[in-house]
Design a protein around this motif. Structure first.
Motif, short mmCIF file in Angstrom:
data_model
loop_
_atom_site.label_atom_id
_atom_site.label_comp_id
_atom_site.label_asym_id
_atom_site.label_seq_id
_atom_site.Cartn_x
_atom_site.Cartn_y
_atom_site.Cartn_z
N ASP A 83 -37.59 -27.47 14.84
CA ASP A 83 -36.67 -26.81 13.91
C ASP A 83 -36.59 -27.50 12.55
OD1 ASP A 83 -36.06 -24.89 15.81
OD2 ASP A 83 -34.34 -26.00 16.59
N LEU A 84 -37.31 -28.61 12.38
CA LEU A 84 -37.27 -29.30 11.08
C LEU A 84 -38.00 -28.49 10.02
CD1 LEU A 84 -37.87 -33.05 12.00
CD2 LEU A 84 -35.74 -31.95 11.36
N ARG A 85 -37.42 -28.50 8.84
CA ARG A 85 -38.03 -27.80 7.70
C ARG A 85 -39.19 -28.63 7.15
NH1 ARG A 85 -32.66 -28.31 5.95
NH2 ARG A 85 -33.51 -29.58 4.26
N HIS A 86 -40.04 -27.98 6.37
CA HIS A 86 -41.19 -28.65 5.78
C HIS A 86 -40.76 -29.86 4.96
CE1 HIS A 86 -45.24 -29.08 4.20
NE2 HIS A 86 -44.69 -29.22 3.00
N ASP A 87 -39.72 -29.72 4.14
CA ASP A 87 -39.28 -30.84 3.30
C ASP A 87 -38.76 -32.01 4.14
OD1 ASP A 87 -37.02 -29.10 3.87
OD2 ASP A 87 -35.87 -30.23 2.39
N GLU A 88 -38.20 -31.73 5.31
CA GLU A 88 -37.74 -32.81 6.19
C GLU A 88 -38.93 -33.55 6.80
OE1 GLU A 88 -33.50 -31.20 7.88
OE2 GLU A 88 -35.31 -30.14 8.56
N LEU A 89 -39.99 -32.82 7.14
CA LEU A 89 -41.20 -33.45 7.66
C LEU A 89 -41.85 -34.30 6.57
CD1 LEU A 89 -42.66 -30.46 9.69
CD2 LEU A 89 -41.53 -32.49 10.60
N VAL A 90 -41.87 -33.79 5.34
CA VAL A 90 -42.42 -34.56 4.21
C VAL A 90 -41.63 -35.86 4.05
CG1 VAL A 90 -42.70 -34.57 1.69
CG2 VAL A 90 -43.37 -32.55 3.00
N SER A 91 -40.31 -35.77 4.15
CA SER A 91 -39.45 -36.96 4.01
C SER A 91 -39.74 -37.98 5.11
CB SER A 91 -37.98 -36.58 4.06
OG SER A 91 -37.64 -35.87 2.91
N MET A 92 -39.97 -37.50 6.33
CA MET A 92 -40.28 -38.40 7.43
C MET A 92 -41.56 -39.19 7.15
SD MET A 92 -39.36 -36.14 10.80
CE MET A 92 -39.79 -37.41 11.97
N VAL A 93 -42.59 -38.49 6.67
CA VAL A 93 -43.85 -39.16 6.38
C VAL A 93 -43.67 -40.12 5.21
CG1 VAL A 93 -46.24 -38.82 5.59
CG2 VAL A 93 -45.29 -37.35 7.39
N LYS A 94 -42.97 -39.68 4.16
CA LYS A 94 -42.74 -40.56 3.01
C LYS A 94 -41.99 -41.82 3.40
CE LYS A 94 -42.72 -37.59 -1.04
NZ LYS A 94 -41.89 -37.03 -2.11
N GLU A 95 -41.04 -41.69 4.31
CA GLU A 95 -40.22 -42.82 4.75
C GLU A 95 -41.08 -43.96 5.29
OE1 GLU A 95 -36.80 -45.06 5.70
OE2 GLU A 95 -36.85 -43.16 4.63
N GLY A 96 -42.14 -43.62 6.00
CA GLY A 96 -42.97 -44.66 6.61
C GLY A 96 -44.24 -45.00 5.85
N ASP A 97 -44.56 -44.21 4.83
CA ASP A 97 -45.83 -44.37 4.11
C ASP A 97 -45.75 -45.51 3.11
OD1 ASP A 97 -48.28 -44.01 2.89
OD2 ASP A 97 -47.64 -42.26 1.72
N GLU B 97 -51.52 -46.03 11.96
CA GLU B 97 -50.85 -46.44 13.19
C GLU B 97 -49.82 -47.55 12.95
OE1 GLU B 97 -51.94 -47.52 17.82
OE2 GLU B 97 -53.55 -47.18 16.39
N MET B 98 -50.13 -48.50 12.10
CA MET B 98 -49.19 -49.59 11.82
C MET B 98 -47.94 -49.05 11.13
SD MET B 98 -48.32 -52.68 12.16
CE MET B 98 -49.79 -53.48 12.73
N GLU B 99 -48.12 -48.18 10.14
CA GLU B 99 -46.96 -47.60 9.45
C GLU B 99 -46.09 -46.82 10.42
OE1 GLU B 99 -48.68 -46.77 4.96
OE2 GLU B 99 -49.26 -45.40 6.57
N PHE B 100 -46.70 -46.10 11.35
CA PHE B 100 -45.97 -45.33 12.35
C PHE B 100 -45.14 -46.27 13.23
CE2 PHE B 100 -45.85 -43.67 16.73
CZ PHE B 100 -45.08 -42.54 16.53
N CYS B 101 -45.76 -47.34 13.72
CA CYS B 101 -45.05 -48.28 14.59
C CYS B 101 -43.89 -48.95 13.86
CB CYS B 101 -46.01 -49.33 15.14
SG CYS B 101 -47.17 -48.65 16.35
N VAL B 102 -44.12 -49.38 12.63
CA VAL B 102 -43.06 -50.00 11.84
C VAL B 102 -41.92 -49.00 11.62
CG1 VAL B 102 -42.48 -50.91 9.54
CG2 VAL B 102 -44.55 -51.69 10.71
N LEU B 103 -42.25 -47.76 11.33
CA LEU B 103 -41.23 -46.73 11.12
C LEU B 103 -40.41 -46.52 12.39
CD1 LEU B 103 -39.92 -44.58 9.32
CD2 LEU B 103 -41.69 -42.99 10.12
N MET B 104 -41.06 -46.48 13.54
CA MET B 104 -40.34 -46.28 14.80
C MET B 104 -39.35 -47.43 15.04
SD MET B 104 -41.21 -43.38 16.03
CE MET B 104 -41.14 -42.93 14.32
#
Length: 121
Positions: A62-76, A85-92
């Motif tokens: 149910d997440l909107r496109h802009d919310e998904l973009v924000s999730m990726v930006k948060e960890g990038d 993979e490292m950015e993903f683990c750190v974000l988690m």
């Protein structure tokens, strides 16, 4: 009236429980498996598109496109618009209040021990 009374889905932080049950290596293995499920198979990274395609596996359909973009930006952290993979683990880890609190307490304990052992005489 759509959206009235609707609240954001509640996040249940399961990483501390996983860490306790699996240990450090097991937790990292599970995070690696999660990364592989969400990544773009051709690019080897998590993109907004691959996250959108696989969001239902996480209950995030149910997440909107802009919310998904924000999730990726948060960890990038390297600014390439995707998560390796490292950015993903750190974000988690960053998104897990329980693990962050546990890490903070451990760091404080180590620092206190260092201070006590190097007392001035």
């Amino acid at each position: 009236m759509a959206g009235i009374g609707k609240t954001a889905p509640e996040f249940e932080d399961l990483l501390p429980v996983m860490a306790e049950k699996l240990g450090g290596e097991g937790l990292m293995r599970e995070l690696s498996n999660g990364f592989k499920m969400l990544m773009d198979k051709d690019k080897g990274v998590i993109t907004v598109e691959s996250l959108k395609r696989n969001a239902a596996m996480l209950g995030l359909q149910d997440l909107r496109h802009d919310e998904l973009v924000s999730m990726v930006k948060e960890g990038d952290t390297d600014g390439d618009g995707a998560l390796n993979e490292m950015e993903f683990c750190v974000l988690m880890f960053r998104l897990s209040p329980g693990l962050m609190e546990e890490s903070q307490l451990l760091l404080e304990e180590i620092l206190q021990d260092d201070l006590n052992s190097s007392a001035f005489y």
